[in-house]
Design a protein around this motif. Structure first.
Motif, PDB file in Angstrom:
ATOM      1  N   ARG A  34       0.837  -1.195   0.000  1.00 45.02           N
ATOM      2  CA  ARG A  34       0.000   0.000   0.000  1.00 45.02           C
ATOM      3  C   ARG A  34       0.877   1.254   0.000  1.00 45.02           C
ATOM      4  NH1 ARG A  34      -2.191   3.730   3.483  1.00 45.02           N
ATOM      5  NH2 ARG A  34      -1.066   2.955   5.303  1.00 45.02           N
ATOM      6  N   PHE A  35       0.599   2.168  -0.917  1.00 45.28           N
ATOM      7  CA  PHE A  35       1.343   3.418  -0.974  1.00 45.28           C
ATOM      8  C   PHE A  35       1.133   4.205   0.320  1.00 45.28           C
ATOM      9  CE2 PHE A  35       2.186   7.831  -2.089  1.00 45.28           C
ATOM     10  CZ  PHE A  35       3.328   7.737  -2.864  1.00 45.28           C
ATOM     11  N   PRO A  36       2.194   4.810   0.882  1.00 43.42           N
ATOM     12  CA  PRO A  36       2.071   5.555   2.146  1.00 43.42           C
ATOM     13  C   PRO A  36       1.463   6.950   1.940  1.00 43.42           C
ATOM     14  CG  PRO A  36       4.342   5.607   1.391  1.00 43.42           C
ATOM     15  CD  PRO A  36       3.609   4.689   0.443  1.00 43.42           C
ATOM     16  N   HIS A  37       0.185   6.975   1.622  1.00 44.63           N
ATOM     17  CA  HIS A  37      -0.482   8.242   1.312  1.00 44.63           C
ATOM     18  C   HIS A  37      -0.406   9.229   2.475  1.00 44.63           C
ATOM     19  CE1 HIS A  37      -2.192   6.996  -2.542  1.00 44.63           C
ATOM     20  NE2 HIS A  37      -2.519   5.839  -1.987  1.00 44.63           N
ATOM     21  N   SER A  61      14.918   7.359   9.122  1.00 44.23           N
ATOM     22  CA  SER A  61      13.982   7.523  10.238  1.00 44.23           C
ATOM     23  C   SER A  61      12.966   6.395  10.355  1.00 44.23           C
ATOM     24  CB  SER A  61      13.243   8.865  10.098  1.00 44.23           C
ATOM     25  OG  SER A  61      14.146   9.941  10.198  1.00 44.23           O
ATOM     26  N   GLY A  62      13.262   5.241   9.783  1.00 37.49           N
ATOM     27  CA  GLY A  62      12.411   4.072   9.949  1.00 37.49           C
ATOM     28  C   GLY A  62      11.701   3.617   8.693  1.00 37.49           C
ATOM     29  N   GLY A  63      11.426   4.550   7.792  1.00 34.32           N
ATOM     30  CA  GLY A  63      10.688   4.196   6.586  1.00 34.32           C
ATOM     31  C   GLY A  63      11.538   3.615   5.480  1.00 34.32           C
ATOM     32  N   GLY A  64      12.865   3.741   5.609  1.00 29.01           N
ATOM     33  CA  GLY A  64      13.770   3.155   4.644  1.00 29.01           C
ATOM     34  C   GLY A  64      13.585   3.702   3.241  1.00 29.01           C
ATOM     35  N   TYR A  65      13.837   2.853   2.263  1.00 30.90           N
ATOM     36  CA  TYR A  65      13.768   3.293   0.869  1.00 30.90           C
ATOM     37  C   TYR A  65      12.335   3.513   0.412  1.00 30.90           C
ATOM     38  CZ  TYR A  65      15.882   3.960  -3.721  1.00 30.90           C
ATOM     39  OH  TYR A  65      16.327   4.513  -4.891  1.00 30.90           O
ATOM     40  N   THR A  66      11.384   2.916   1.116  1.00 28.07           N
ATOM     41  CA  THR A  66       9.977   3.177   0.803  1.00 28.07           C
ATOM     42  C   THR A  66       9.646   4.635   1.080  1.00 28.07           C
ATOM     43  OG1 THR A  66       9.346   0.894   1.278  1.00 28.07           O
ATOM     44  CG2 THR A  66       7.595   2.545   1.338  1.00 28.07           C
ATOM     45  N   ALA A  67      10.071   5.125   2.234  1.00 26.19           N
ATOM     46  CA  ALA A  67       9.815   6.527   2.592  1.00 26.19           C
ATOM     47  C   ALA A  67      10.474   7.466   1.589  1.00 26.19           C
ATOM     48  CB  ALA A  67      10.330   6.807   4.000  1.00 26.19           C
ATOM     49  N   ALA A  68      11.691   7.120   1.163  1.00 28.33           N
ATOM     50  CA  ALA A  68      12.384   7.967   0.194  1.00 28.33           C
ATOM     51  C   ALA A  68      11.701   7.923  -1.162  1.00 28.33           C
ATOM     52  CB  ALA A  68      13.841   7.512   0.068  1.00 28.33           C
ATOM     53  N   SER A  69      11.356   6.729  -1.621  1.00 21.89           N
ATOM     54  CA  SER A  69      10.789   6.575  -2.967  1.00 21.89           C
ATOM     55  C   SER A  69       9.420   7.222  -3.097  1.00 21.89           C
ATOM     56  CB  SER A  69      10.690   5.083  -3.319  1.00 21.89           C
ATOM     57  OG  SER A  69      11.962   4.495  -3.357  1.00 21.89           O
ATOM     58  N   ALA A  70       8.690   7.317  -2.000  1.00 27.95           N
ATOM     59  CA  ALA A  70       7.350   7.903  -2.046  1.00 27.95           C
ATOM     60  C   ALA A  70       7.376   9.378  -2.424  1.00 27.95           C
ATOM     61  CB  ALA A  70       6.656   7.725  -0.695  1.00 27.95           C
ATOM     62  N   LYS A 105       7.735  -7.842  -6.482  1.00 29.36           N
ATOM     63  CA  LYS A 105       9.177  -7.761  -6.284  1.00 29.36           C
ATOM     64  C   LYS A 105       9.587  -8.067  -4.851  1.00 29.36           C
ATOM     65  CE  LYS A 105       9.102  -2.668  -5.838  1.00 29.36           C
ATOM     66  NZ  LYS A 105       7.644  -2.443  -5.757  1.00 29.36           N
ATOM     67  N   MET A 106      10.897  -8.092  -4.620  1.00 24.86           N
ATOM     68  CA  MET A 106      11.462  -8.518  -3.348  1.00 24.86           C
ATOM     69  C   MET A 106      11.113  -7.570  -2.204  1.00 24.86           C
ATOM     70  SD  MET A 106      15.497  -8.896  -2.302  1.00 24.86           S
ATOM     71  CE  MET A 106      15.854 -10.165  -3.510  1.00 24.86           C
ATOM     72  N   GLY A 107      11.271  -6.282  -2.434  1.00 22.72           N
ATOM     73  CA  GLY A 107      11.103  -5.314  -1.354  1.00 22.72           C
ATOM     74  C   GLY A 107      10.561  -3.996  -1.863  1.00 22.72           C
ATOM     75  N   ARG A 108      10.504  -3.021  -0.961  1.00 25.61           N
ATOM     76  CA  ARG A 108       9.959  -1.691  -1.242  1.00 25.61           C
ATOM     77  C   ARG A 108       8.586  -1.808  -1.894  1.00 25.61           C
ATOM     78  NH1 ARG A 108      11.463   2.467  -5.803  1.00 25.61           N
ATOM     79  NH2 ARG A 108       9.678   1.303  -6.563  1.00 25.61           N
ATOM     80  N   ASN A 109       7.744  -2.665  -1.312  1.00 21.96           N
ATOM     81  CA  ASN A 109       6.437  -2.925  -1.896  1.00 21.96           C
ATOM     82  C   ASN A 109       5.414  -1.849  -1.586  1.00 21.96           C
ATOM     83  OD1 ASN A 109       6.773  -5.548  -3.294  1.00 21.96           O
ATOM     84  ND2 ASN A 109       7.375  -6.239  -1.263  1.00 21.96           N
ATOM     85  N   GLY A 110       5.743  -0.943  -0.646  1.00 25.02           N
ATOM     86  CA  GLY A 110       4.842   0.175  -0.388  1.00 25.02           C
ATOM     87  C   GLY A 110       4.814   1.172  -1.532  1.00 25.02           C
ATOM     88  N   GLU A 118      19.860   8.578   0.111  1.00 31.13           N
ATOM     89  CA  GLU A 118      18.805   7.685   0.595  1.00 31.13           C
ATOM     90  C   GLU A 118      19.375   6.338   1.029  1.00 31.13           C
ATOM     91  OE1 GLU A 118      15.899   9.856  -2.655  1.00 31.13           O
ATOM     92  OE2 GLU A 118      16.398   7.732  -2.895  1.00 31.13           O
ATOM     93  N   ALA A 119      20.330   5.837   0.258  1.00 31.56           N
ATOM     94  CA  ALA A 119      20.968   4.567   0.598  1.00 31.56           C
ATOM     95  C   ALA A 119      21.713   4.678   1.922  1.00 31.56           C
ATOM     96  CB  ALA A 119      21.920   4.151  -0.520  1.00 31.56           C
ATOM     97  N   ILE A 120      22.424   5.756   2.102  1.00 32.96           N
ATOM     98  CA  ILE A 120      23.173   5.947   3.347  1.00 32.96           C
ATOM     99  C   ILE A 120      22.225   6.034   4.536  1.00 32.96           C
ATOM    100  CG2 ILE A 120      24.682   7.554   4.594  1.00 32.96           C
ATOM    101  CD1 ILE A 120      25.711   8.312   1.666  1.00 32.96           C
TER     102      ILE A 120
END
Length: 388
Positions: free
Chosen positions: A36-39, A79-88, A205-210, A253-255
């Motif tokens: 689910r996208f983090p709207h 801050s916890g959201g990882g690459y999902t938070a960045a990609s959003a 896919k493997m990850g970042r499914n949000g 974002e990776a760092i």
């Protein structure tokens, strides 16, 4: 030579972290598990004015540089959201760059204002299944007709296509065989994602499914003349202008992702007691984690150097690519070591590091592979013959 963050940079970091603090591990786990996208998170960033950090001030943006955006994205991903938070929110920072530089005043007002306010979302359609990183070989074609173009083709790995309202689309307007140079004859559009003419098929896919990734099928869609960015045939050069900023942002974002994983591992190592002592007292645990810190730290300053060079109008291709390479490796190694530090619990979703680990491999692959970066550095920095 100053190697410290400015007060403005620290303010950006702290402000982003305050917003991210409202989104717990449980929130990001739910987005991942339900794909689910983090709207809510996207809305909070929009309300804070952060979606326009690199956008023109006259449109409601902050008009800041890539360095400030890198600081922002590092805070978001750490801050916890990882690459999902960045990609959003990533697309807002680099995707519209061609519009900012080459768009008309009317286009900027029409397109950028809704992005800044968070009223619209966009996706980026460049990569194709049969072209990959060889962008000059794309086959999506825009045929000129009265009032616009008829476009047919396919795109691959288009992020956020499931929730996007608009698409940045690169298409050929002149066949490669008919162009003076392979890089000629491509044009860039920003247009409605008309789902009656565009099928957006989710890739599991493997990850970042949000944040979804998609195969996109375009079937004879009409794009009006007013949705062409800049001049016809110059789209490839416009895309190139955004590549170095994107490298810098992905690196930051990776760092952030790697540092979050490392902090979780260090916390676990301090608290986990085995054989009457915390496992973090053992050098077999300490040394790999300390090494991860050193590599993440060095990648971070290379990233900020690349961002500073770009904002100063200086050449930064080598530094931006090196930053992305170093950051991707450092993040992957930190996330891997975080899982190993947790032992069996690192394999459990409860401790989050398995989620960060699954995301970390992506930064070694996208948006450019390690091998192509090394080939670029060998040619441009070391003066070796071009290998591709």
């Amino acid at each position: 030579m100053d190697f410290t963050l400015s007060e403005d940079h620290k303010t950006i970091d702290q402000s982003i972290r305050r917003i991210c603090a409202d989104f717990s591990d449980d929130y990001w786990t739910e987005c991942e598990e339900k794909a689910r996208f983090p709207h809510e998170y996207h809305r909070a960033m929009a309300e804070g004015g952060w979606l326009g950090i690199t956008m023109p001030v006259e449109l409601g943006g902050a008009g800041l540089g890539v360095t400030e955006a890198a600081v922002m994205m590092h805070a978001a991903s750490s801050s916890g959201g990882g690459y999902t938070a960045a990609s959003a929110i990533h697309i807002n920072l680099f995707g519209p760059h061609a519009i900012v530089v080459h768009g008309t005043a009317e286009q900027k007002a029409r397109w950028l204002t809704p992005l800044i306010k968070g009223e619209q979302k966009a996706c980026f359609g460049v990569t194709e299944p049969d072209a990959g990183l060889d962008t000059t070989s794309i086959s999506t074609f825009a045929r000129k007709v009265d009032g616009g173009y008829r476009v047919t083709g396919r795109k691959m790995w288009t992020s956020s296509g499931q929730v996007a309202d608009k698409i940045v689309l690169l298409a050929r307007t002149t066949l490669k065989a008919d162009s003076a140079r392979p890089t000629d004859g491509m044009s860039l559009f920003y247009t409605d994602l008309d789902r009656t003419k565009i099928e957006v098929r989710r890739i599991h896919k493997m990850g970042r499914n949000g944040v979804d990734s998609n195969a996109v099928f375009i079937d004879d869609i009409f794009i009006p003349d007013e949705d062409l960015i800049g001049e016809e045939g110059k789209g490839f050069s416009y895309v190139l202008h955004s590549l170095n900023p994107e490298r810098v942002l992905v690196a930051s974002e990776a760092i952030g992702l790697g540092r979050d994983a490392l902090n979780r591992a260090a916390t676990y190592a301090r608290e986990r007691v085995v054989f009457g002592r915390p496992i973090g007292q053992n050098q077999g645990i300490q040394h790999p984690l300390a090494e991860c810190w050193a590599f993440l730290e060095s990648a971070y300053w290379m990233t900020l150097r690349a961002g500073s060079l770009y904002d100063s109008g200086e050449a930064c291709g080598a530094e931006a690519n090196a930053a992305k390479f170093l950051a991707g490796r450092a993040a992957f190694n930190a996330c891997t070591q975080a899982v190993l530090t947790h032992g069996g619990m690192g394999y459990a979703r409860e401790y989050q590091v398995e989620r960060l680990f699954r995301e970390s491999i992506l930064m070694r692959i996208a948006p450019v592979t390690e091998q192509l970066i090394l080939s670029f550095l060998a040619e441009k920095v070391l003066g070796l013959p071009k290998s591709y």
